[in-house]
Structure formats: C-alpha cells, structure tokens
Design a protein around this motif. Structure first.
Motif, PDB file in Angstrom:
ATOM      1  N   ALA A  20      37.072  39.439  38.005  1.00 13.58           N
ATOM      2  CA  ALA A  20      38.021  38.376  38.360  1.00 13.58           C
ATOM      3  C   ALA A  20      38.378  38.442  39.846  1.00 13.58           C
ATOM      4  O   ALA A  20      38.603  37.401  40.479  1.00 13.58           O
ATOM      5  N   PHE A  21      38.394  39.632  40.402  1.00 14.43           N
ATOM      6  CA  PHE A  21      38.814  39.797  41.787  1.00 14.43           C
ATOM      7  C   PHE A  21      37.768  39.320  42.795  1.00 14.43           C
ATOM      8  O   PHE A  21      38.017  39.340  43.991  1.00 14.43           O
ATOM      9  N   GLN A  22      36.631  38.829  42.312  1.00 15.18           N
ATOM     10  CA  GLN A  22      35.673  38.137  43.170  1.00 15.18           C
ATOM     11  C   GLN A  22      36.104  36.686  43.377  1.00 15.18           C
ATOM     12  O   GLN A  22      35.482  35.958  44.143  1.00 15.18           O
ATOM     13  N   HIS A  23      37.178  36.259  42.688  1.00 25.62           N
ATOM     14  CA  HIS A  23      37.616  34.865  42.704  1.00 25.62           C
ATOM     15  C   HIS A  23      39.092  34.722  43.070  1.00 25.62           C
ATOM     16  O   HIS A  23      39.764  33.812  42.572  1.00 25.62           O
ATOM     17  N   THR A  24      39.599  35.567  43.937  1.00 27.89           N
ATOM     18  CA  THR A  24      41.019  35.502  44.276  1.00 27.89           C
ATOM     19  C   THR A  24      41.388  34.220  45.000  1.00 27.89           C
ATOM     20  O   THR A  24      42.559  33.855  45.045  1.00 27.89           O
ATOM     21  N   ASP A  25      40.387  33.505  45.529  1.00 26.64           N
ATOM     22  CA  ASP A  25      40.646  32.236  46.223  1.00 26.64           C
ATOM     23  C   ASP A  25      40.520  31.026  45.286  1.00 26.64           C
ATOM     24  O   ASP A  25      40.754  29.895  45.698  1.00 26.64           O
ATOM     25  N   ASP A  26      40.178  31.254  44.022  1.00 28.25           N
ATOM     26  CA  ASP A  26      40.014  30.179  43.040  1.00 28.25           C
ATOM     27  C   ASP A  26      40.714  30.590  41.748  1.00 28.25           C
ATOM     28  O   ASP A  26      40.137  31.306  40.924  1.00 28.25           O
ATOM     29  N   PRO A  27      41.965  30.144  41.558  1.00 25.97           N
ATOM     30  CA  PRO A  27      42.711  30.606  40.387  1.00 25.97           C
ATOM     31  C   PRO A  27      42.047  30.265  39.054  1.00 25.97           C
ATOM     32  O   PRO A  27      42.160  31.034  38.091  1.00 25.97           O
ATOM     33  N   TYR A  28      41.325  29.156  38.976  1.00 23.11           N
ATOM     34  CA  TYR A  28      40.679  28.787  37.712  1.00 23.11           C
ATOM     35  C   TYR A  28      39.486  29.697  37.405  1.00 23.11           C
ATOM     36  O   TYR A  28      39.286  30.096  36.258  1.00 23.11           O
ATOM     37  N   ALA A  29      38.715  30.049  38.429  1.00 20.80           N
ATOM     38  CA  ALA A  29      37.612  30.990  38.225  1.00 20.80           C
ATOM     39  C   ALA A  29      38.162  32.381  37.889  1.00 20.80           C
ATOM     40  O   ALA A  29      37.602  33.092  37.048  1.00 20.80           O
TER      41      ALA A  29
END
Length: 179
Positions: free
Chosen positions: A139-148
């Motif tokens: 999940a922390f690969q997507h900290t800039d995309d809350p939905y991802a």
C-alpha cells in the motif's frame, strides 16, 4: 477488524460526513504526517468501521484487535462477525458458526479489541499498525493515491468483508464530496 459497521452516509439528524471530517480530520492529517497513510483512507476507514463515529467503543474507530495477554486497561471484549476458511477457529467466546455456500464460515463471536484513551490515540495507532505491518507494505507504494492505497490495504486482507474496498471507496467519495 469488525465488519458490521455501516457504510452508508450518516442518517438525517445524525452527524454528516462534513461533521465527521471536521471532527476527526485533524487526527487523520497528523497520522498521515507521522505514518504516510493518506488522510482520506484513514477518515474513510474510521467512518466505515465505526458507523460514522456512532460505534467506536473504547475510542477504537478501526476495529483493531487486542490480545488476551494485553493489559486489561488496553482491551475490551466485543461482539463481532468474522468470516474464515475453517470451522474450528478459537475465540474467547463463540456464539455461532454458519457455513456459507462458498465453503467459508461465518462466526459470530466475542473477541478482544483495543481500547484507546482518545480518538487521536486511535488514529495514530491505526497509521502505525498499517505502516509497521508487512502485510500492508505494498500500500505504501501508493501514498499519493488514496484509492490505490485503500485497494492495496483491502487486498491484503484488512477486513473479512468481500466487498470491503467497494464500501471503503464509497465512504471516501462521500467524505471528499462533503467539502
């Protein structure tokens, strides 16, 4: 995590999504700063898991479990529903076990959940729980995309509800629209 919280927006006469955001947004922002969990995900999970704040016993907005060995002042025994692959799981109290058509088992149980002194403590613990648990590392690969980020957390098994991501995304959209 308990999976029986309401996913719909609050009923008329109760707190609105905007009220929820105003009341708890600061805690979600502080958690984001400390842990990198997107604030919208934190608010969405808090709203979903607690029924928009209506069901947060012991300030536990996220359904974070405790261990029986945790100090008594940090845990509480609560009724919850779990969906598992096997019929022989153990809990402090099993109320019922029912097999579903897909072969999984629905347990109604009483299990240990964390107690927090304040809502802020709960929000901080939630972010720390996600950050420090390797299960949620992707999940922390997507900290800039809350939905991802939310999708990755759901896919990692945050809750036993099969539609957890869909319910969480609906709540997150409701919160975004409440500006």
């Amino acid at each position: 995590m308990w999976s029986n919280a309401a996913s719909a927006p609050p009923a008329t006469g109760s707190a609105t999504a905007a009220d929820f955001r105003r009341r708890y947004g600061t805690y979600a922002d502080a958690s984001r700063t400390a842990t990198q969990v997107p604030a919208l995900v934190t608010l969405g999970q808090a709203a979903l898991e607690s029924g928009w704040g209506a069901h947060a016993p012991g300030n536990n907005f996220f359904g974070i479990k405790a261990r029986a060995s945790d100090p008594p002042e940090t845990r509480q025994l609560l009724r919850t529903t779990e969906v598992l692959d096997r019929p022989d799981a153990t809990f402090p109290e099993v109320i019922s076990v029912t097999q579903r058509a897909d072969g999984k088992y629905v347990y109604v149980v009483r299990d240990w959940f964390r107690v927090y002194a304040t809502p802020e403590d709960s929000f901080t613990a939630h972010g720390t729980f996600l950050r420090d648990n390797g299960r949620y590392a992707s999940a922390f690969q997507h900290t800039d995309d809350p939905y991802a980020f939310a999708r990755a957390v759901a896919d990692a098994g945050y809750a036993t509800a099969t539609n957890y991501y869909d319910a969480l995304a609906r709540v997150m959209r409701t919160i975004e629209a409440s500006n």
